[in-house]
Design a protein around this motif. Structure first.
Motif, mmCIF file in Angstrom:
data_model
loop_
_atom_site.group_PDB
_atom_site.id
_atom_site.type_symbol
_atom_site.label_atom_id
_atom_site.label_comp_id
_atom_site.label_asym_id
_atom_site.label_seq_id
_atom_site.Cartn_x
_atom_site.Cartn_y
_atom_site.Cartn_z
ATOM 1 N N VAL A 129 33.921 41.262 32.401
ATOM 2 C CA VAL A 129 34.222 41.574 33.738
ATOM 3 C C VAL A 129 35.777 41.750 33.782
ATOM 4 O O VAL A 129 36.297 42.415 34.553
ATOM 5 C CB VAL A 129 34.011 40.202 34.663
ATOM 6 C CG1 VAL A 129 34.764 39.998 35.863
ATOM 7 C CG2 VAL A 129 32.470 40.037 34.668
ATOM 8 N N VAL A 130 36.599 40.788 32.901
ATOM 9 C CA VAL A 130 38.230 40.898 33.029
ATOM 10 C C VAL A 130 38.414 42.292 32.576
ATOM 11 O O VAL A 130 39.440 42.901 32.927
ATOM 12 C CB VAL A 130 38.737 39.784 32.010
ATOM 13 C CG1 VAL A 130 40.281 40.266 31.528
ATOM 14 C CG2 VAL A 130 38.561 38.683 32.718
ATOM 15 N N CYS A 131 37.773 42.843 31.526
ATOM 16 C CA CYS A 131 38.103 44.154 30.823
ATOM 17 C C CYS A 131 37.662 45.169 32.170
ATOM 18 O O CYS A 131 38.575 46.237 32.188
ATOM 19 C CB CYS A 131 37.063 44.321 29.693
ATOM 20 S SG CYS A 131 37.575 46.144 29.115
ATOM 21 N N MET A 132 36.580 45.024 32.751
ATOM 22 C CA MET A 132 36.250 46.055 33.862
ATOM 23 C C MET A 132 37.433 46.041 34.851
ATOM 24 O O MET A 132 37.986 47.312 35.201
ATOM 25 C CB MET A 132 34.940 45.671 34.627
ATOM 26 C CG MET A 132 34.672 46.653 35.623
ATOM 27 S SD MET A 132 33.321 45.998 36.615
ATOM 28 C CE MET A 132 34.055 44.708 37.408
ATOM 29 N N ILE A 133 37.809 44.722 35.203
ATOM 30 C CA ILE A 133 38.854 44.820 36.282
ATOM 31 C C ILE A 133 40.224 45.350 35.824
ATOM 32 O O ILE A 133 40.977 46.377 36.548
ATOM 33 C CB ILE A 133 39.019 43.443 36.618
ATOM 34 C CG1 ILE A 133 37.871 42.805 37.180
ATOM 35 C CG2 ILE A 133 40.201 43.151 37.663
ATOM 36 C CD1 ILE A 133 37.902 41.276 37.734
ATOM 37 N N PHE A 134 40.611 44.903 34.648
ATOM 38 C CA PHE A 134 41.783 45.701 34.176
ATOM 39 C C PHE A 134 42.021 47.125 33.714
ATOM 40 O O PHE A 134 42.829 47.777 34.321
ATOM 41 C CB PHE A 134 41.999 44.931 32.774
ATOM 42 C CG PHE A 134 43.458 45.243 31.927
ATOM 43 C CD1 PHE A 134 44.616 44.693 32.476
ATOM 44 C CD2 PHE A 134 43.450 46.426 31.071
ATOM 45 C CE1 PHE A 134 45.885 45.152 31.934
ATOM 46 C CE2 PHE A 134 44.684 46.646 30.378
ATOM 47 C CZ PHE A 134 45.776 45.986 30.921
ATOM 48 N N THR A 135 40.664 47.564 33.062
ATOM 49 C CA THR A 135 40.809 49.040 33.030
ATOM 50 C C THR A 135 40.435 49.844 34.428
ATOM 51 O O THR A 135 41.093 50.969 34.538
ATOM 52 C CB THR A 135 39.608 49.480 32.158
ATOM 53 O OG1 THR A 135 38.488 48.905 32.749
ATOM 54 C CG2 THR A 135 39.824 48.881 30.838
#
Length: 572
Positions: free
Chosen positions: A241-247
């Motif tokens: 989830v964090v990676c999705m938001i960041f990218t």
């Protein structure tokens, strides 16, 4: 209850073995179709070669009688005292050992010699992994000082990640990955999209499922097993989830392949502390892992200029280190079965964190030294990297005689293959175009003219190796030919791939990737175009290319009329 957990122990080992399929799918999906068979073969041989060397020496070095805290005493109890042998422990540790070797495969994919890969896979499974794992799990010195790595963030993932990093650095990037200026400075990083993201995603789900056995197989109570399942679920989910938001914020859209990597990063990071942390710690560990994997991929591409096709270093090396350190930060006695390991953020002070750092530096140093020696020796004896020609054609064909891993499907390589460096090959007398006789030039790049008198508008079709496209394009541009139609095609010439076998049956022809360049000229003499093309394609052997010339004046006259045709000639 003990018998139930003994059975679960073996079921967990089976789940870890099943992770080999996940690694194979992730690596195959994230790389190019022309190397899929090679990747499947490597992942298969990781386990099979690993089994052989683990029987002979690896198991003894790992779990044999401790010798001054550094190594286990090798033995052959599996042969001499099979009735009393610890069969379950052998299988369990074998599947973990094979995982360590498999991690390296992805970072060195698409350009490593198969024989060299087999050798260093054997070295990792026979010596490098068993000795450092003995320090942690076999009664060695790290276990004596209280170092904690429940399921392998350090012993497996960090070690595999470091070996992957060093191997990719020594091996060098894939052709066309980095573009450099005349001073050798990287000015552009090219993307090589994975050819099959559905397969890559399937691999991630297989790995996630297998991780419940990876982390949970050594649990000794139902409560501990339940807690491990919770932490092993929460960390990768939060990381993704964090990676999705960041990218999404950084690149404008959520990155699919990066999020798949993030799931694995969260799993790697939680592997060491999975039994000693709570859900709060798992959330933080996962969140950091989701950011760390993106940073790792960027750092390798844009700062270190190391080509890692699948993100193995970012996933396993960086997050293996992070998981090792996280034990010293987030370990808590509220986790079932943990009454001694306490992290900094839960009132344990710096003691456990210091121990974890000692373990990290010791295992990292051992891995760096031993794997570097192994790579350099293998490079000297066998050579690590395939030739440029083999890399361009693909390792399926050149290493395994496999025309394609997708027989019956049409696969188009959309990566930057066609902008590769010029390939030099063996000579048929001379590699200097100026010194070659007309007969040699004609043999290397034959010219076929539809008519002898080529006047007016002519179409020139040039068939060439992929590696020669850049030189050909420059030659045409220098003549003033700026309009070109370029198509990637498959074909065979004087050597049709004879003798390749599939399941004992000869394959009639091995089609090789080529590039077809079509240009239409009127003002520029056709002979000038032909000469420039032949010079660009020439390396001094038969099969450098082929040129076809067609007179299209009559066709244009019929379709446009005489006046329009004359105007068209004047345009060029």
């Amino acid at each position: 209850m003990s018998e139930i957990f003994s059975v679960w122990f073996l079921i967990g080992a089976a789940l870890v073995f099943w992770m080999q399929a996940g690694f194979a799918m992730v690596e195959a999906g994230f790389t190019r179709a022309k190397n899929t068979g090679n990747i499947l073969m490597k992942n298969l041989m990781d386990f099979c070669i690993g089994t052989v060397v683990f029987i002979l020496i690896g198991f003894g070095l790992l779990l044999g009688e401790d010798v001054i805290g550094l190594v286990g005493k090798p033995g052959f109890d599996i042969f001499t005292d099979y009735a009393n042998f610890d069969w379950s422990n052998f299988v369990f540790n074998l599947v973990f050992c094979a995982t360590t070797a498999t991690i390296v495969s992805g970072a060195m994919a698409e350009r490593t010699r198969f024989i060299s890969y087999c050798v260093y896979s054997a070295v990792i499974s026979a010596v490098i992994y068993p000795i450092e794992a003995h320090w942690i799990w076999g009664g060695g010195w790290l276990s004596e000082i209280g170092f904690h790595d429940f399921a392998g963030s350090t012993a497996i993932h960090m070690v595999g990640g470091i070996a992957a990093l060093i191997g990719a650095a020594i091996l060098g990037p894939r052709i066309g990955k980095f573009e450099r200026d005349k001073n050798g400075r990287v000015v552009k990083v090219n993307a090589f999209p994975g050819h099959n993201l559905p397969i890559g995603a399937l691999g991630v789900f297989i790995l996630w499922l297998g991780w419940y056995g990876f982390n949970g197989a050594a649990a000794t109570s139902v409560e501990q097993l339940g807690s491990i399942f919770v932490t092993t679920t929460v960390a990768p989910a939060v990381a993704t989830v964090v990676c999705m938001i960041f990218t999404w914020i950084k690149f404008g859209k959520p990155d699919v392949s990066m999020c798949l990597n993030a799931s694995l990063a969260g799993l790697v990071a939680i592997t060491a502390p999975c039994d000693v942390t709570d859900v709060t710690g798992s959330i933080v560990i996962g969140a950091v892992a989701g950011l760390l994997v993106v940073f790792g991929v960027w750092f390798l591409d844009y700062k270190l200029h190391i080509d890692d096709p699948v993100g193995a270093v970012a996933v396993h090396c960086l997050n293996g280190i992070w998981g090792t350190i996280a034990v010293g930060l987030f370990a808590t006695t509220s986790a079932p079965g943990n009454d001694s390991v306490v992290g900094l953020f839960y009132g344990g002070g710096l003691t456990q964190l210091g121990i974890q750092l000692v373990g990290f530096f010791a295992v990292a140093a051992w891995t760096v030294v031993t794997i570097t020696i192994a790579y350099l020796v293998i490079k000297k004896i066998f050579g690590l990297r395939v030739s440029e020609e083999e890399e361009i054609v693909g390792l399926d064909s050149t290493e395994h005689g496999l025309p394609s891993a997708y027989a019956g499907f049409s696969i188009m390589d959309i990566s930057n293959t066609m902008t590769m460096d010029i390939n030099e090959n063996t000579s048929l007398g001379t590699t200097d175009y100026g010194e070659a006789s007309p007969a040699v030039k004609e043999a290397a790049v034959p010219v076929v003219k539809a008519v002898d008198d080529v006047t007016g508008i002519s179409k020139v079709v040039i068939i060439a190796r992929l590696s020669k496209y850049d030189a050909l394009k420059k030659a045409m541009n220098e003549l003033g030919v700026t309009g070109m139609t370029v198509t990637q095609v498959m074909g065979c010439g004087i050597q049709k791939g004879a003798g390749e076998m599939y399941r004992g049956v000869e394959v009639d022809a091995t089609l090789l990737p080529k590039v077809k360049v079509e240009v239409v000229v009127a003002k520029i003499p056709v002979d000038t175009v032909i000469e420039a093309a032949k010079k660009a394609l020439y390396t001094g052997h038969i099969g450098d290319g082929k040129i076809f010339v067609y007179n299209v004046s009559k066709v244009v006259k019929i379709r446009t009329g005489e006046e329009d045709f004359e105007a068209l000639q004047d345009v060029e």
